[in-house]
Design a protein around this motif. Structure first.
Motif, PDB file in Angstrom:
ATOM      1  N   VAL A 258       0.845  -1.198   0.000  1.00  0.00           N
ATOM      2  CA  VAL A 258       0.000   0.000   0.000  1.00  0.00           C
ATOM      3  C   VAL A 258       0.879   1.247   0.000  1.00  0.00           C
ATOM      4  O   VAL A 258       0.621   2.205  -0.744  1.00  0.00           O
ATOM      5  N   ARG A 259       1.940   1.239   0.822  1.00  0.00           N
ATOM      6  CA  ARG A 259       2.841   2.392   0.855  1.00  0.00           C
ATOM      7  C   ARG A 259       3.541   2.604  -0.497  1.00  0.00           C
ATOM      8  O   ARG A 259       3.728   3.740  -0.938  1.00  0.00           O
TER       9      ARG A 259
ATOM     10  N   LEU B  48       2.310   1.822  -3.440  1.00  0.00           N
ATOM     11  CA  LEU B  48       1.307   2.433  -4.316  1.00  0.00           C
ATOM     12  C   LEU B  48       1.159   3.928  -4.021  1.00  0.00           C
ATOM     13  O   LEU B  48       1.052   4.741  -4.946  1.00  0.00           O
ATOM     14  N   GLN B  49       1.152   4.273  -2.757  1.00  0.00           N
ATOM     15  CA  GLN B  49       1.013   5.678  -2.388  1.00  0.00           C
ATOM     16  C   GLN B  49       2.206   6.495  -2.866  1.00  0.00           C
ATOM     17  O   GLN B  49       2.044   7.626  -3.332  1.00  0.00           O
TER      18      GLN B  49
ATOM     19  N   LYS C  41      -5.482   4.345  -6.344  1.00  0.00           N
ATOM     20  CA  LYS C  41      -6.400   4.238  -5.201  1.00  0.00           C
ATOM     21  C   LYS C  41      -7.271   2.994  -5.329  1.00  0.00           C
ATOM     22  O   LYS C  41      -7.564   2.322  -4.338  1.00  0.00           O
TER      23      LYS C  41
ATOM     24  N   TYR D 123      -6.361   0.197  -6.832  1.00  0.00           N
ATOM     25  CA  TYR D 123      -5.487  -0.927  -6.489  1.00  0.00           C
ATOM     26  C   TYR D 123      -5.320  -1.051  -4.978  1.00  0.00           C
ATOM     27  O   TYR D 123      -5.313  -2.148  -4.427  1.00  0.00           O
ATOM     28  N   GLU D 124      -5.182   0.094  -4.325  1.00  0.00           N
ATOM     29  CA  GLU D 124      -5.043   0.095  -2.870  1.00  0.00           C
ATOM     30  C   GLU D 124      -6.294  -0.497  -2.206  1.00  0.00           C
ATOM     31  O   GLU D 124      -6.189  -1.333  -1.305  1.00  0.00           O
TER      32      GLU D 124
ATOM     33  N   GLU E 287      -6.603  -3.900   0.061  1.00  0.00           N
ATOM     34  CA  GLU E 287      -7.215  -3.884   1.394  1.00  0.00           C
ATOM     35  C   GLU E 287      -8.394  -4.857   1.470  1.00  0.00           C
ATOM     36  O   GLU E 287      -8.612  -5.480   2.505  1.00  0.00           O
TER      37      GLU E 287
END
Length: 88
Positions: A20-21, A23-24, A38, A40-41, A45
């Motif tokens: 996730v990080r 991707l961010q 977002k 994909y995130e 999750e």
């Protein structure tokens, strides 16, 4: 076995956090549109939540089985040793 399972689910969650990080951080490079990243995130999750839910359900079933097995062992021991002493 149980400790290994908890260690694995910990690693799973830790690695999803890392993904996730990543991707961010990719948002700043405009590799993909922000909305896609977002999405994909959210997808990651959702997968995490599903795996965690399945894990907790499976562990709850195992813990209940252990609880029953141990209760039966204890009551059998108590019947056998009605003096009330604890086993040594």
């Amino acid at each position: 076995m149980t400790a290994d399972a908890y260690a694995e689910i910990f690693l799973w969650n830790q690695n999803v956090d890392r993904l996730v990080r990543v991707l961010q951080r990719l948002e700043s490079f405009s590799v993909r549109p922000k909305q896609a990243l977002k999405a994909y995130e959210a997808w990651l999750e959702k997968i995490r939540a599903g795996v965690n839910a399945d894990f907790t359900q499976a562990m709850a079933i195992r813990e209940r089985a252990d609880e029953t097995r141990l209760r039966l062992q204890r009551t059998a021991w108590e019947r056998k040793n009605s003096s009330g002493e604890m086993p040594s």
